[in-house]
Design a protein around this motif. Sequence first.
Motif: not given
Length: 314
Positions: A1-26
């Motif tokens: 059995m061939l040794p398993q090659v360790k694979q690099s970790a996947t990228v996690k999604i960063h949460e979007v943080k919005l505030r109620r007082k923000m304008k649409a532009e921001s």
Amino acid sequence: MLPQVKQSATVKIHEVKLRRKMKAESAVKIIIRNCLRQVQENKLAMQLRDNPEHIRQMHISLRRLSSALELFNEIAPLSTTLQTDLDNLSLKLGLARDWRVLSDSSLIEIEAIAPAELKMSTLGKTALNITNKEEKNAYDAVSKNGFSQMMSALSNWLEQEKSAEPDNSHKNKKWNKKIPHVAKKILMRQQRHLLKIGNHLLKQDKDANPSENHKFRIAVKRSRYSCIFFRDLFPKKDMDRYLASLSALQDNLGVSNDAAVAEILLLDLIQDKPDHLASCNFSRGYVLSQSIPQQRKLRPLWKLYKHINLPDLK
């Protein structure tokens, strides 16, 4: 059995943080910057070329970015050239991902139950060779200067938006609206679109064709992405419930889509390699049979979604 090659970790999604007082532009700029960051981090992961999952994650990050751009198209339309570049790259990554699913999942399962005379291992090797070629194309596409130029153009476009607009323009009036009301309007519009497609599709007695299912899946996916972007603006419990119903629909439709894509890839393979006719046809039948239970679950999931109200603002 061939040794398993360790694979690099996947990228996690960063949460979007919005505030109620923000304008649409921001809010627009926060959401799109968040998506661009995810794409850039996936690019760094793909440069290692050690884990096919990075291609899938890059494909997801581009779809997420496209959903964000489409979300605010009325306020900040993207140039046709940039949109075409994004679409073409997404197609290339999607093809690599589709071949990986077929060769790594479907064909391995099929080989375990197929008659020996079909020589499924030969088909599996052919599919894997194609997978490796398409994944190389995907890695190369992200490594080329064109990708970096596209990302720079997107960043420049985002920062320059609104700057040339007079203060009293129709566009600026939309930019200056508070994001909660803009978000609610967007989600209601997407919900109406989704209900129109879903009701038309599921009132038919016969099964929908792959094209109709694809449109339905895209509408579900866009609604789900939008809800995730705007979740801070709505009561958590209500939004979590609404998102769960969308996620269940998306997962179900994803299985049907994978079956439809596998059918296309196997038919293409028959055209290029006629000696694989028997094994490809056996595989087509197996993939179709595996998707039937999911198709039967779709109507109950749709009925459940329709009984969950779109959350009100906090």
